[in-house]
Structures are given as structure tokens and as C-alpha cells.
Design a protein around this motif. Structure first.
Motif, mmCIF file in Angstrom:
data_model
loop_
_atom_site.group_PDB
_atom_site.id
_atom_site.type_symbol
_atom_site.label_atom_id
_atom_site.label_comp_id
_atom_site.label_asym_id
_atom_site.label_seq_id
_atom_site.Cartn_x
_atom_site.Cartn_y
_atom_site.Cartn_z
ATOM 1 N N GLN A 89 -7.417 -8.778 -1.595
ATOM 2 C CA GLN A 89 -8.498 -8.957 -0.634
ATOM 3 C C GLN A 89 -9.731 -8.143 -0.984
ATOM 4 O O GLN A 89 -10.777 -8.275 -0.325
ATOM 5 C CB GLN A 89 -8.017 -8.589 0.767
ATOM 6 N N GLY A 90 -9.652 -7.295 -2.024
ATOM 7 C CA GLY A 90 -10.799 -6.495 -2.418
ATOM 8 C C GLY A 90 -11.186 -5.488 -1.349
ATOM 9 O O GLY A 90 -10.375 -5.080 -0.523
ATOM 10 N N ASN A 91 -12.454 -5.100 -1.361
ATOM 11 C CA ASN A 91 -12.951 -4.111 -0.410
ATOM 12 C C ASN A 91 -13.336 -4.808 0.891
ATOM 13 O O ASN A 91 -14.506 -4.880 1.266
ATOM 14 C CB ASN A 91 -14.156 -3.382 -1.015
ATOM 15 N N CYS A 92 -12.327 -5.321 1.578
ATOM 16 C CA CYS A 92 -12.571 -6.185 2.741
ATOM 17 C C CYS A 92 -11.359 -6.135 3.664
ATOM 18 O O CYS A 92 -10.223 -6.198 3.202
ATOM 19 C CB CYS A 92 -12.810 -7.617 2.253
ATOM 20 N N ASP A 93 -11.597 -6.040 4.951
ATOM 21 C CA ASP A 93 -10.511 -6.063 5.938
ATOM 22 C C ASP A 93 -10.126 -7.512 6.185
ATOM 23 O O ASP A 93 -10.490 -8.109 7.203
ATOM 24 C CB ASP A 93 -10.971 -5.379 7.227
ATOM 25 N N GLY A 94 -9.385 -8.085 5.228
ATOM 26 C CA GLY A 94 -9.082 -9.500 5.293
ATOM 27 C C GLY A 94 -7.613 -9.845 5.361
ATOM 28 O O GLY A 94 -7.246 -11.006 5.188
ATOM 29 N N LEU A 268 11.618 -6.184 2.603
ATOM 30 C CA LEU A 268 10.790 -6.349 1.413
ATOM 31 C C LEU A 268 9.506 -7.049 1.834
ATOM 32 O O LEU A 268 9.539 -8.166 2.355
ATOM 33 C CB LEU A 268 11.519 -7.178 0.356
ATOM 34 N N CYS A 269 8.371 -6.400 1.594
ATOM 35 C CA CYS A 269 7.082 -6.922 2.055
ATOM 36 C C CYS A 269 6.102 -7.065 0.887
ATOM 37 O O CYS A 269 6.223 -6.391 -0.131
ATOM 38 C CB CYS A 269 6.472 -5.992 3.102
ATOM 39 N N ALA A 270 5.125 -7.942 1.082
ATOM 40 C CA ALA A 270 4.059 -8.146 0.096
ATOM 41 C C ALA A 270 2.744 -7.670 0.686
ATOM 42 O O ALA A 270 2.367 -8.053 1.798
ATOM 43 C CB ALA A 270 3.968 -9.619 -0.283
ATOM 44 N N ASN A 271 2.058 -6.853 -0.071
ATOM 45 C CA ASN A 271 0.742 -6.375 0.298
ATOM 46 C C ASN A 271 -0.307 -7.356 -0.221
ATOM 47 O O ASN A 271 0.020 -8.276 -0.964
ATOM 48 C CB ASN A 271 0.528 -4.981 -0.332
ATOM 49 N N SER A 272 -1.555 -7.165 0.127
ATOM 50 C CA SER A 272 -2.630 -7.983 -0.451
ATOM 51 C C SER A 272 -3.738 -7.083 -0.989
ATOM 52 O O SER A 272 -4.922 -7.345 -0.826
ATOM 53 C CB SER A 272 -3.191 -8.981 0.577
ATOM 54 N N TRP A 273 -3.283 -6.007 -1.653
ATOM 55 C CA TRP A 273 -4.201 -5.079 -2.309
ATOM 56 C C TRP A 273 -4.100 -5.178 -3.831
ATOM 57 O O TRP A 273 -4.474 -4.260 -4.545
ATOM 58 C CB TRP A 273 -3.914 -3.643 -1.863
#
Length: 349
Positions: A89-94, A268-273
């Protein structure tokens, strides 16, 4: 003579064979002769078929799995490649858009048995769903409930990560509030309206470990709203639990399975970073069973439907005109007003 008599007396008595027809009088009598605490009787006509009975409860193949561990990628190996994708998601609260579109991608592949691997676009949601986002831009947080509703009513197009040139609308770190009703990827050959795919329904999962496990096992990945404290930024590996640091905010993640790490249960979780975060390639483990950081209290997911929604049948589904979109929106508005009126009426009466 005596020897023969003793042999007859000592010979094993053959057990009564269980009747094959589950609705026969013989089968019902067979049950009632058992030492049981319940009574059997006729509930269905004698001409009811086995197929009729199976339709009452489904005729699905039983799923066997190790209760100590489960991973949706192992359950559906033909979708493992898309389920394993870690978005950025980049530098974004998405995360409010990224986690749901990842689940949309996973479940579309799962429900089509690997035939459709459609990477849904967070950009499309962050720019075009006004009810979803806080403020004018898509990087100030948003409402996951409205994301599912937007997918069901308006549909979502395809789109990969930043600079990926994948799909109709690749990610562009959506600080702009402008919604573009055309594909932003000039090399993509499908029109914006033709590219849309739709959800069928969305729902919450009870705050119960077994309910969450069952949903994962039967239908695939889910999203969860996860409370972030500042120590989470430094996570590398192992089973995370909050130890230090201040509350930062709420974050939406994708749950893919569960297991044990040195005897400690985890989700088990997936991040979006991105894949470079942590030592697990963008994945992380969080303590399971105690609602750690709220991971089990706000779990949601959705089901997939065919590409063209019933609402779009009102007009030519191949049309990309503003008139086409206007008619769809008018119809959607009427439907939503009807729903609100019904709710209001129920409260009055």
C-alpha cells in the motif's frame, strides 16, 4: 450328542444386518432395538429418494484436515500463487481497501476452481467509492463494510501494485479524490465496465475460533480488523502479542490459516506493507485464541458472483457511456432507499 449340543450353544450368534434403506420400516425398527436414549420414527414418505435426503444437508465430500494447522494455499493449491501475493500500500493508510481486494482475489480463484485469477484493484475502490473512504482521498482510512457493499453493487475492476502495469487500474497511491471511469492502464485491452466483477454477499464471522476456522476451511481467506501498537512495526518472526508501545490505530489484515509455533497457537496473516516487511515475506503470526489485539472480534468476508450483476442487465452491459452509469446508479439508489424504508418501517411498527 452332548458334544454337538454344546457346540450349537457355544457357536456365535450372527448379528442382525443393518437394513440398507434409511427410510424403511426395518431400519427404523433396527434403530429402536438399540439401547438408545432417543426414538426413531417416520418423518418422510416411503417414496423419498436418497438423492432427496442428500439435498437437505448437501452432498459434499468430507474435508479432512489437521486441526493443529491449516493454510488455504494448501487447501486450494491451484490458487496458491494468487493467495500468496503480498500487496504493497506504500505510504498510505489503505489497508481498508487492500485486505478486502486480496480476499476478493483469493475467493474468486477458489470459487472458480482456479479458472479465474483476477487481481482486484484497490485503486478503483480508493478513488471511486465515496462512501468507503474517510475524507476526500483514499489514504486517510476507510470503511471495510462499505467496500464489500461497493463490490456487490458497483463491481471492482482489476489492478496490480504501483507501477506494475497489471490490469485496468494499477495502484497509484490514491491521494487524488478523482474517480476515473476508464482504465488508467493504456495497454490493457478490456474496457472499464467490461472488466468489472461483482460480489454476491458479505457477512461477519462470530468472535469464535471454531467459526473462523470453519470459514477458512470451507471458503478461503477472511479479513480482520487488527489493533496496532507501536511494537508491531518491529515484528520479524514468531508469534506476535502486544508487549510494549502505544496504541497506533486499527489496521485491516487477511487471515489465511492457523498453526502452532513452539507450542504457541497462532493465526497466519498477510500484511500489505510489501514482501520486505519482517522475516516471513510480508506474512506474520499473531496469538490465536485470546482475541489478541482484537484479531478475532471483527472478522468479515464475502462470496463471489458472476461478472455481470443483475442491475447491469437493465442496459447494454458492453456500454461505457455516462448514460449507462447514470441508469445503474438510479436503480441502485431506488434499491437502497427501499431497504432503508423497510428498516424504518420495522422500527415504527
Amino acid at each position: 450328542m452332548n458334544a454337538i449340543l454344546w457346540m450349537l450353544l457355544l457357536a456365535p450368534v450372527p448379528l442382525m444386518a443393518q437394513p440398507a434403506d434409511a427410510l424403511s420400516d426395518d431400519f427404523i425398527a433396527f434403530i429402536n432395538k438399540k439401547d438408545s436414549i432417543w426414538t426413531a420414527g417416520r418423518n418422510f414418505p416411503k417414496n423419498t429418494t436418497t438423492a432427496d435426503l442428500k439435498r437437505l444437508v448437501g452432498d459434499k465430500e468430507a474435508i479432512s484436515y489437521d486441526t493443529n494447522s491449516f493454510d488455504v494455499r494448501d487447501r486450494w493449491p491451484n490458487c496458491s500463487d494468487v493467495i500468496s501475493i503480498i500487496r504493497n500500500q506504500g505510504n498510505c493508510d489503505g489497508s481498508w481497501a487492500f485486505a478486502p481486494v486480496s480476499v476478493m482475489t483469493d475467493r474468486t480463484c477458489i470459487e472458480t476452481e482456479g479458472q479465474i485469477k483476477f487481481l482486484f484493484s484497490p485503486e478503483d475502490i480508493m478513488t471511486c467509492c465515496k462512501r468507503c473512504k474517510y475524507g476526500d482521498d483514499g489514504c486517510s482510512g476507510g470503511r471495510t463494510l462499505q467496500v464489500w457493499n461497493h463490490w456487490r453493487i458497483h463491481g471492482v475492476v482489476s489492478g496490480g501494485d504501483y507501477n506494475s502495469k497489471h490490469g485496468c487500474k494499477p495502484y497509484n497511491e490514491s491521494w487524488s479524490p478523482k474517480c476515473n471511469f476508464n482504465c488508467t492502464n493504456s495497454k490493457y485491452n478490456t474496457s472499464y465496465d467490461d472488466d468489472k466483477r461483482f460480489g454476491r454477499s458479505f457477512y461477519r464471522i462470530d468472535e469464535d475460533v471454531y467459526q473462523i476456522e470453519s470459514e477458512l476451511m470451507m471458503h478461503g481467506s477472511v479479513i480482520a480488523i487488527f489493533t496496532v501498537y507501536s511494537d508491531f512495526y518491529s515484528y520479524q518472526k514468531g508469534v506476535y502479542r502486544h508487549l510494549a508501545g502505544q496504541y497506533v490505530g486499527n489496521y485491516v489484515v487477511r487471515i489465511l490459516g492457523w498453526g502452532f509455533d513452539d507450542g504457541v497457537p497462532y493465526w497466519l496473516c498477510a500484511n500489505s506493507w510489501g514482501k520486505d516487511w519482517g522475516k516471513l515475506g510480508g506474512f506474520f503470526k499473531v496469538l490465536k485464541g485470546g482475541n489478541e489485539c482484537g484479531i478475532e472480534s471483527k472478522v468479515m468476508t464475502a462470496r463471489v458472483t458472476r461478472r455481470i450483476s443483475a442491475r447491469e442487465k437493465l442496459v447494454n452491459p458492453n456500454s461505457t457511456s455516462s448514460t449507462h452509469r447514470f441508469i445503474i446508479r438510479c436503480h441502485v439508489a431506488v434499491v437502497e432507499i427501499s431497504v432503508l424504508f423497510s428498516i424504518f418501517a420495522n422500527k415504527l411498527f
